[in-house]
Design an enzyme around this catalytic site. Structure first.
Site, PDB file in Angstrom:
ATOM      1  N   THR A  54     -14.243  20.240  10.459  1.00 31.69           N
ATOM      2  CA  THR A  54     -15.421  19.156  11.028  1.00 31.69           C
ATOM      3  C   THR A  54     -16.830  19.915  11.180  1.00 31.69           C
ATOM      4  O   THR A  54     -17.935  19.210  11.219  1.00 31.69           O
ATOM      5  CB  THR A  54     -15.096  18.277  12.362  1.00 31.69           C
ATOM      6  OG1 THR A  54     -13.893  17.714  12.285  1.00 31.69           O
ATOM      7  CG2 THR A  54     -16.190  17.301  12.565  1.00 31.69           C
ATOM      8  N   TYR A 142      -2.833  25.642  13.460  1.00 28.93           N
ATOM      9  CA  TYR A 142      -3.370  24.138  12.955  1.00 28.93           C
ATOM     10  C   TYR A 142      -2.491  23.886  11.784  1.00 28.93           C
ATOM     11  O   TYR A 142      -2.784  24.479  10.728  1.00 28.93           O
ATOM     12  CB  TYR A 142      -4.827  24.429  12.748  1.00 28.93           C
ATOM     13  CG  TYR A 142      -5.571  23.052  12.203  1.00 28.93           C
ATOM     14  CD1 TYR A 142      -4.999  21.882  12.516  1.00 28.93           C
ATOM     15  CD2 TYR A 142      -6.893  23.276  11.665  1.00 28.93           C
ATOM     16  CE1 TYR A 142      -5.732  20.678  12.079  1.00 28.93           C
ATOM     17  CE2 TYR A 142      -7.573  21.842  11.274  1.00 28.93           C
ATOM     18  CZ  TYR A 142      -7.007  20.809  11.429  1.00 28.93           C
ATOM     19  OH  TYR A 142      -7.455  19.159  11.242  1.00 28.93           O
ATOM     20  N   LYS A 170      -2.379  22.635  17.065  1.00 31.12           N
ATOM     21  CA  LYS A 170      -3.250  21.419  16.939  1.00 31.12           C
ATOM     22  C   LYS A 170      -2.455  20.944  15.579  1.00 31.12           C
ATOM     23  O   LYS A 170      -2.187  21.137  14.755  1.00 31.12           O
ATOM     24  CB  LYS A 170      -4.487  21.960  16.512  1.00 31.12           C
ATOM     25  CG  LYS A 170      -5.188  20.622  16.076  1.00 31.12           C
ATOM     26  CD  LYS A 170      -6.776  20.741  15.383  1.00 31.12           C
ATOM     27  CE  LYS A 170      -7.411  19.671  15.111  1.00 31.12           C
ATOM     28  NZ  LYS A 170      -8.634  19.910  14.520  1.00 31.12           N
ATOM     29  N   VAL A 210      -7.447  17.910  20.076  1.00 28.53           N
ATOM     30  CA  VAL A 210      -8.578  18.550  19.636  1.00 28.53           C
ATOM     31  C   VAL A 210      -9.026  17.210  18.798  1.00 28.53           C
ATOM     32  O   VAL A 210      -8.684  16.977  17.742  1.00 28.53           O
ATOM     33  CB  VAL A 210      -8.296  19.646  18.820  1.00 28.53           C
ATOM     34  CG1 VAL A 210      -9.592  20.248  17.959  1.00 28.53           C
ATOM     35  CG2 VAL A 210      -7.446  20.739  19.463  1.00 28.53           C
TER      36      VAL A 210
END
Length: 299
Positions: A54, A142, A170, A210
């Protein structure tokens, strides 16, 4: 000095995967990044993840990544966990980014599974351990096979959880069943990486999120998470359901595109996007306004 944490919630509970504000000519907007970071922390975020997907990390230079971390740590590092994305598909490059992030003042690292190369599980393990061994910072994994092309297996998550500095995951795998097993076996602090699945993941042992939609609904997400933790599942469910239009709306196209559009509508720093991403169209912005309004969010 990083905010206090616990083994159960090493980075807090509600974190935003922050966009990287750019100036009108496409340069890094450090002043805007500091103002946006302050706004997000004021809204209730326990932490910010910088230089992730992002944050348009594929199109920011190593120097820009370090500048961004330094600026945000200066602005809010005394009251929020600042986690720097350092994952690439080049282990040596990732370890260099990890050392750079530590030198810039980051409180933790985010390590995405190496994309495109599709390494086997042993390669994933060695890659992530090399990052964890490169600094003294705690690491959040992640796991996002939809982007990276490869997932962390239960067994690999358990092995990685044995490393003293690999403390969290995550989870953007989109599989609550798989998460249930991995949470039970790995000992990792689990964070939802898929906004619409935050509440279901909390129900099987996740500790927080998150988030991308938290650019505009941090207070509501915090209410949902805290209600669930306090045992008020009815309230948590009600908030989850009220946010469904926002969960859907922000991801009608690539999440950063509509996150930046939403921030712009609210008067917060965001700026343009770097190719190959493009700004939202007039039609997409009109739909976004409807989605946000349906979720109780207004410019």
């Amino acid at each position: 000095m990083a905010p206090t944490s616990t083994p159960q919630t090493p980075f807090g509970r509600v974190l935003t995967a922050m966009v990287t504000p750019f100036t009108a000519d496409g340069g890094l907007d450090l002043d805007g990044a500091q103002r946006l970071a302050a706004h997000l922390v004021d809204a209730g975020n326990d932490g910010l993840v910088l230089n992730g997907t992002t944050g348009e990390s594929p199109t920011t230079s190593d120097a820009e990544k370090a500048e961004l971390v330094r600026a945000v740590v200066e602005a809010v590092g005394d009251r929020a966990h600042i986690i720097a994305g350092v994952g690439t598909n080049d282990t040596h490059h990732s370890t260099e980014l990890a050392r750079q992030a530590e030198a810039a003042g980051a409180h933790g690292l985010l390590s995405v599974t190496p994309y495109y190369s599709k390494p086997p599980q042993e390669g994933l393990y060695r890659h992530i351990v090399a990052i964890a061994d490169a600094t003294g910072l705690p690491v959040m994994l992640y796991d996002i096979p939809g982007r990276s092309g490869v997932a962390l297996s239960h067994e690999t998550l358990v092995r990685l959880g044995e490393h003293p500095r690999i403390v969290a995951n995550k989870d953007a795998k989109g599989d609550v069943g798989a998460a249930s097993w991995a949470i039970a076996r790995s000992g990792l602090a689990w964070y939802s990486g898929d906004d619409i699945l935050t509440l279901p993941l909390l129900s099987v042992g996740a500790v927080g999120v998150v988030s991308v939609v938290s650019h505009v609904v941090t207070p509501e997400l915090k209410t949902m998470v805290e209600a669930f933790i306090a045992g008020d599942t009815a309230k948590a469910t009600a908030v989850h359901q009220s946010l469904l239009p926002v969960f859907t709306g922000i991801f009608r196209t690539q999440g950063v595109i509509l996150s930046k559009a939403a921030l712009t509508l609210q008067g917060h720093p965001a700026g343009p996007l770097r190719l190959p991403l493009v700004s939202a169209t007039a039609e997409e912005i009109a739909q976004l306004k409807q989605d946000l309004a349906a979720g109780g969010v207004h410019p």
